[in-house]
Design a protein around this motif. Structure first.
Motif, PDB file in Angstrom:
ATOM      1  N   TYR A 291     -12.021  25.729  33.738  1.00  0.00           N
ATOM      2  CA  TYR A 291     -11.079  24.821  32.661  1.00  0.00           C
ATOM      3  C   TYR A 291      -9.546  24.212  33.021  1.00  0.00           C
ATOM      4  O   TYR A 291      -8.724  25.679  34.639  1.00  0.00           O
ATOM      5  CB  TYR A 291     -10.984  26.521  31.493  1.00  0.00           C
ATOM      6  CG  TYR A 291     -11.841  26.441  30.717  1.00  0.00           C
ATOM      7  CD1 TYR A 291     -12.595  25.797  29.381  1.00  0.00           C
ATOM      8  CD2 TYR A 291     -12.987  27.044  31.669  1.00  0.00           C
ATOM      9  CE1 TYR A 291     -13.165  25.465  28.493  1.00  0.00           C
ATOM     10  CE2 TYR A 291     -14.091  27.475  30.461  1.00  0.00           C
ATOM     11  CZ  TYR A 291     -14.684  26.603  29.227  1.00  0.00           C
ATOM     12  OH  TYR A 291     -15.394  27.273  28.362  1.00  0.00           O
TER      13      TYR A 291
ATOM     14  N   ASP B 149      -1.592  31.858  29.710  1.00  0.00           N
ATOM     15  CA  ASP B 149      -1.866  32.745  28.477  1.00  0.00           C
ATOM     16  C   ASP B 149      -3.170  32.936  28.597  1.00  0.00           C
ATOM     17  O   ASP B 149      -3.776  33.527  27.573  1.00  0.00           O
ATOM     18  CB  ASP B 149      -0.649  32.186  27.578  1.00  0.00           C
ATOM     19  CG  ASP B 149       0.316  31.933  27.845  1.00  0.00           C
ATOM     20  OD1 ASP B 149       1.712  32.779  28.547  1.00  0.00           O
ATOM     21  OD2 ASP B 149       1.022  30.960  26.444  1.00  0.00           O
ATOM     22  N   MET B 150      -4.256  31.986  28.704  1.00  0.00           N
ATOM     23  CA  MET B 150      -5.793  32.115  28.365  1.00  0.00           C
ATOM     24  C   MET B 150      -6.292  33.071  29.090  1.00  0.00           C
ATOM     25  O   MET B 150      -6.732  34.167  28.436  1.00  0.00           O
ATOM     26  CB  MET B 150      -6.644  31.058  28.166  1.00  0.00           C
ATOM     27  CG  MET B 150      -5.796  29.590  27.378  1.00  0.00           C
ATOM     28  SD  MET B 150      -6.410  27.584  27.767  1.00  0.00           S
ATOM     29  CE  MET B 150      -8.519  28.231  27.638  1.00  0.00           C
TER      30      MET B 150
ATOM     31  N   LYS C 197      -1.385  24.216  25.286  1.00  0.00           N
ATOM     32  CA  LYS C 197      -2.017  25.260  25.670  1.00  0.00           C
ATOM     33  C   LYS C 197      -0.950  26.030  27.335  1.00  0.00           C
ATOM     34  O   LYS C 197      -1.328  25.014  28.083  1.00  0.00           O
ATOM     35  CB  LYS C 197      -3.563  25.484  25.801  1.00  0.00           C
ATOM     36  CG  LYS C 197      -3.521  25.363  24.184  1.00  0.00           C
ATOM     37  CD  LYS C 197      -5.226  26.231  23.678  1.00  0.00           C
ATOM     38  CE  LYS C 197      -5.445  27.735  24.339  1.00  0.00           C
ATOM     39  NZ  LYS C 197      -6.509  28.244  23.769  1.00  0.00           N
ATOM     40  N   SER C 198      -0.964  26.940  27.814  1.00  0.00           N
ATOM     41  CA  SER C 198      -1.200  27.122  28.923  1.00  0.00           C
ATOM     42  C   SER C 198      -2.161  28.157  29.688  1.00  0.00           C
ATOM     43  O   SER C 198      -2.911  29.234  29.256  1.00  0.00           O
ATOM     44  CB  SER C 198       0.203  28.309  28.731  1.00  0.00           C
ATOM     45  OG  SER C 198       0.421  29.042  29.977  1.00  0.00           O
TER      46      SER C 198
ATOM     47  N   GLN D  90      -5.717  22.461  32.962  1.00  0.00           N
ATOM     48  CA  GLN D  90      -4.789  22.602  32.472  1.00  0.00           C
ATOM     49  C   GLN D  90      -4.021  20.978  32.358  1.00  0.00           C
ATOM     50  O   GLN D  90      -3.458  20.488  31.478  1.00  0.00           O
ATOM     51  CB  GLN D  90      -3.214  23.219  32.495  1.00  0.00           C
ATOM     52  CG  GLN D  90      -2.423  22.787  31.171  1.00  0.00           C
ATOM     53  CD  GLN D  90      -0.617  24.018  31.899  1.00  0.00           C
ATOM     54  OE1 GLN D  90      -1.689  25.370  32.226  1.00  0.00           O
ATOM     55  NE2 GLN D  90      -0.239  24.628  31.126  1.00  0.00           N
TER      56      GLN D  90
ATOM     57  N   ILE E 241      -8.378  21.787  28.783  1.00  0.00           N
ATOM     58  CA  ILE E 241      -7.762  22.874  27.732  1.00  0.00           C
ATOM     59  C   ILE E 241      -6.621  21.588  26.888  1.00  0.00           C
ATOM     60  O   ILE E 241      -6.678  20.667  27.374  1.00  0.00           O
ATOM     61  CB  ILE E 241      -6.864  24.162  28.748  1.00  0.00           C
ATOM     62  CG1 ILE E 241      -5.615  23.991  28.925  1.00  0.00           C
ATOM     63  CG2 ILE E 241      -8.252  25.086  29.118  1.00  0.00           C
ATOM     64  CD1 ILE E 241      -4.901  25.086  28.975  1.00  0.00           C
ATOM     65  N   ASP E 242      -6.327  22.354  25.597  1.00  0.00           N
ATOM     66  CA  ASP E 242      -6.010  21.350  24.802  1.00  0.00           C
ATOM     67  C   ASP E 242      -4.466  21.668  24.849  1.00  0.00           C
ATOM     68  O   ASP E 242      -3.778  22.370  25.749  1.00  0.00           O
ATOM     69  CB  ASP E 242      -5.637  22.264  23.103  1.00  0.00           C
ATOM     70  CG  ASP E 242      -6.976  22.389  22.442  1.00  0.00           C
ATOM     71  OD1 ASP E 242      -7.949  21.444  23.045  1.00  0.00           O
ATOM     72  OD2 ASP E 242      -7.431  22.837  21.476  1.00  0.00           O
ATOM     73  N   ASP E 243      -3.523  20.213  24.640  1.00  0.00           N
ATOM     74  CA  ASP E 243      -2.716  20.062  25.045  1.00  0.00           C
ATOM     75  C   ASP E 243      -1.486  21.563  24.734  1.00  0.00           C
ATOM     76  O   ASP E 243      -1.963  21.403  23.396  1.00  0.00           O
ATOM     77  CB  ASP E 243      -1.495  19.053  24.407  1.00  0.00           C
ATOM     78  CG  ASP E 243      -2.382  17.669  25.357  1.00  0.00           C
ATOM     79  OD1 ASP E 243      -2.834  18.058  26.688  1.00  0.00           O
ATOM     80  OD2 ASP E 243      -2.142  16.510  24.553  1.00  0.00           O
TER      81      ASP E 243
ATOM     82  N   GLU F  39      -9.431  34.434  27.387  1.00  0.00           N
ATOM     83  CA  GLU F  39      -9.719  32.961  26.674  1.00  0.00           C
ATOM     84  C   GLU F  39     -10.368  32.744  28.066  1.00  0.00           C
ATOM     85  O   GLU F  39     -11.316  31.839  28.213  1.00  0.00           O
ATOM     86  CB  GLU F  39      -8.936  32.425  25.872  1.00  0.00           C
ATOM     87  CG  GLU F  39      -8.259  32.935  24.628  1.00  0.00           C
ATOM     88  CD  GLU F  39      -7.103  31.771  23.986  1.00  0.00           C
ATOM     89  OE1 GLU F  39      -7.436  30.169  24.115  1.00  0.00           O
ATOM     90  OE2 GLU F  39      -6.041  31.473  24.080  1.00  0.00           O
TER      91      GLU F  39
ATOM     92  N   GLU G  24      -5.128  36.460  27.389  1.00  0.00           N
ATOM     93  CA  GLU G  24      -5.429  36.983  26.446  1.00  0.00           C
ATOM     94  C   GLU G  24      -7.058  36.746  26.578  1.00  0.00           C
ATOM     95  O   GLU G  24      -7.927  36.928  25.018  1.00  0.00           O
ATOM     96  CB  GLU G  24      -5.291  35.767  25.144  1.00  0.00           C
ATOM     97  CG  GLU G  24      -3.688  35.304  24.883  1.00  0.00           C
ATOM     98  CD  GLU G  24      -3.408  36.786  24.209  1.00  0.00           C
ATOM     99  OE1 GLU G  24      -4.300  37.574  23.641  1.00  0.00           O
ATOM    100  OE2 GLU G  24      -1.957  36.861  24.953  1.00  0.00           O
TER     101      GLU G  24
END
Length: 329
Positions: free
Chosen positions: A139, A167-168, A163-164, A141, A159-161, A173, A171
């Motif tokens: 994944y 941070d994933m 998003k960090s 960024q 990953i989606d714009d 993810e 958390e």
């Protein structure tokens, strides 16, 4: 009025370029405008995508891929940034990842796929720890510095714009993260994040003793049109960079200039492990092995279209036998 050739140079603000930047060392026939106030990722993009500078410190991985694709750029073997990378594999502590092979089948993040640090790490994990790069769900960024078309079998998702990737990891993810920097959760001592190798320095020392590689991260690239118009530029720039490095390293031997209590001990430890001059430029046997190992990883992982040798990547600096500065009297 100066009749020297004026060139813009984008690079990091390093101690080893300080004598050149401050004018203590000069590139013969060249006036340099330094551009240093940007992060590495931005500099690499602006040169590799847009050629905004005449000369630039750039990602070795991005350069190898661009050169293999036939892009209009050249390089000299000036390596302004090196770093061991075993300490840059971060894990979510709840993921159960304890050994390199635990990464197989997991979700692993990268800042971008082509980043030199992560190319080194994928290659090292595969060659030295038995973790195939195709066995991981990747994944990323950021957009890539160079357009790449990955081979079948490589699983890479953007990953989606907004998003960090850090941070994933926190958390849960993703299970792990290969990153060129010390990530913020590690700096904050967040208990949800740790390193794959607890004693990463020991792993790095063992790797160096096994391979002789102190990984090259960045090369110094030039617009091809500069070299075509002024073929003498490559050698003169190389000499200036090298003189600057040698002057800086001499200065850095004085422990009084660095606010670290055990700086001299660290210097001596580095020397004992890596040798007298681990930051040397040029294409000696160690640097050749270093850069050609990275080029092999690039080819094996589908980032570059063909296997690149050192001669394919760097401009020749030969002045003829018995010639050059050593022959002056």
């Amino acid at each position: 009025m100066s009749k020297n050739l004026h060139l813009t140079l984008a690079c990091g603000d390093y101690e080893i370029i300080r004598p050149l930047r401050e004018g203590l060392v000069k590139a013969d026939g060249i006036d340099l405008t330094f551009v240093t106030n940007m992060d590495s990722t931005t500099r690499h993009w602006r040169f590799l995508r847009n050629r905004e500078f005449d000369v630039a410190e750039v990602s070795a991985s991005g350069y190898i891929a661009a050169k293999a694709a036939g892009q209009d750029l050249e390089a000299i073997p000036v390596f302004l940034h090196r770093r061991f990378r075993h300490g840059f594999i971060f894990t979510n502590t709840a993921s159960g990842i304890r050994t390199p092979k635990d990464l197989i089948g997991r979700k692993v993040g990268v800042k971008s796929y082509i980043v030199t640090a992560t190319l080194w790490l994928r290659g090292i994990l595969e060659e030295h720890y038995g973790v195939p790069h195709q066995s991981i769900d990747w994944y990323s960024q950021l957009d890539e510095d160079v357009d790449i078309s990955l081979p079948a079998g490589v699983k890479l998702s953007k990953i989606d714009d907004g998003k960090s990737i850090e941070d994933m990891l926190v958390e849960g993810e993703i299970d792990a993260l290969l990153h060129p920097d010390i990530i913020k959760p590690i700096q904050a001592r967040d208990p949800r994040v740790g390193r794959l190798f607890n004693d990463h320095e020991a792993e790095e020392v063992a790797y160096f003793k096994r391979t002789g590689i102190f990984p090259i991260m960045h090369v110094t690239a030039l617009k091809r049109e500069i070299v075509e118009r002024h073929p003498w530029v490559a050698i003169n720039l190389y000499k200036a960079f090298d003189a600057s490095r040698r002057m800086a390293m001499q200065r850095m031997q004085n422990p009084r200039i660095v606010p670290l209590a055990w700086y001299r001990e660290a210097w001596e430890e580095q020397e004992a492990i890596l040798g007298k001059d681990p930051w040397v430029y040029g294409l000696d046997a160690q640097n050749r092995t270093n850069i050609e190992t990275l080029a092999r990883y690039s080819f094996e992982q589908g980032l570059s279209r063909r296997m690149m040798k050192a001669e394919d990547l760097f401009l020749p600096l030969d002045e003829g036998r018995g010639r050059g500065d050593a022959s002056r009297y």
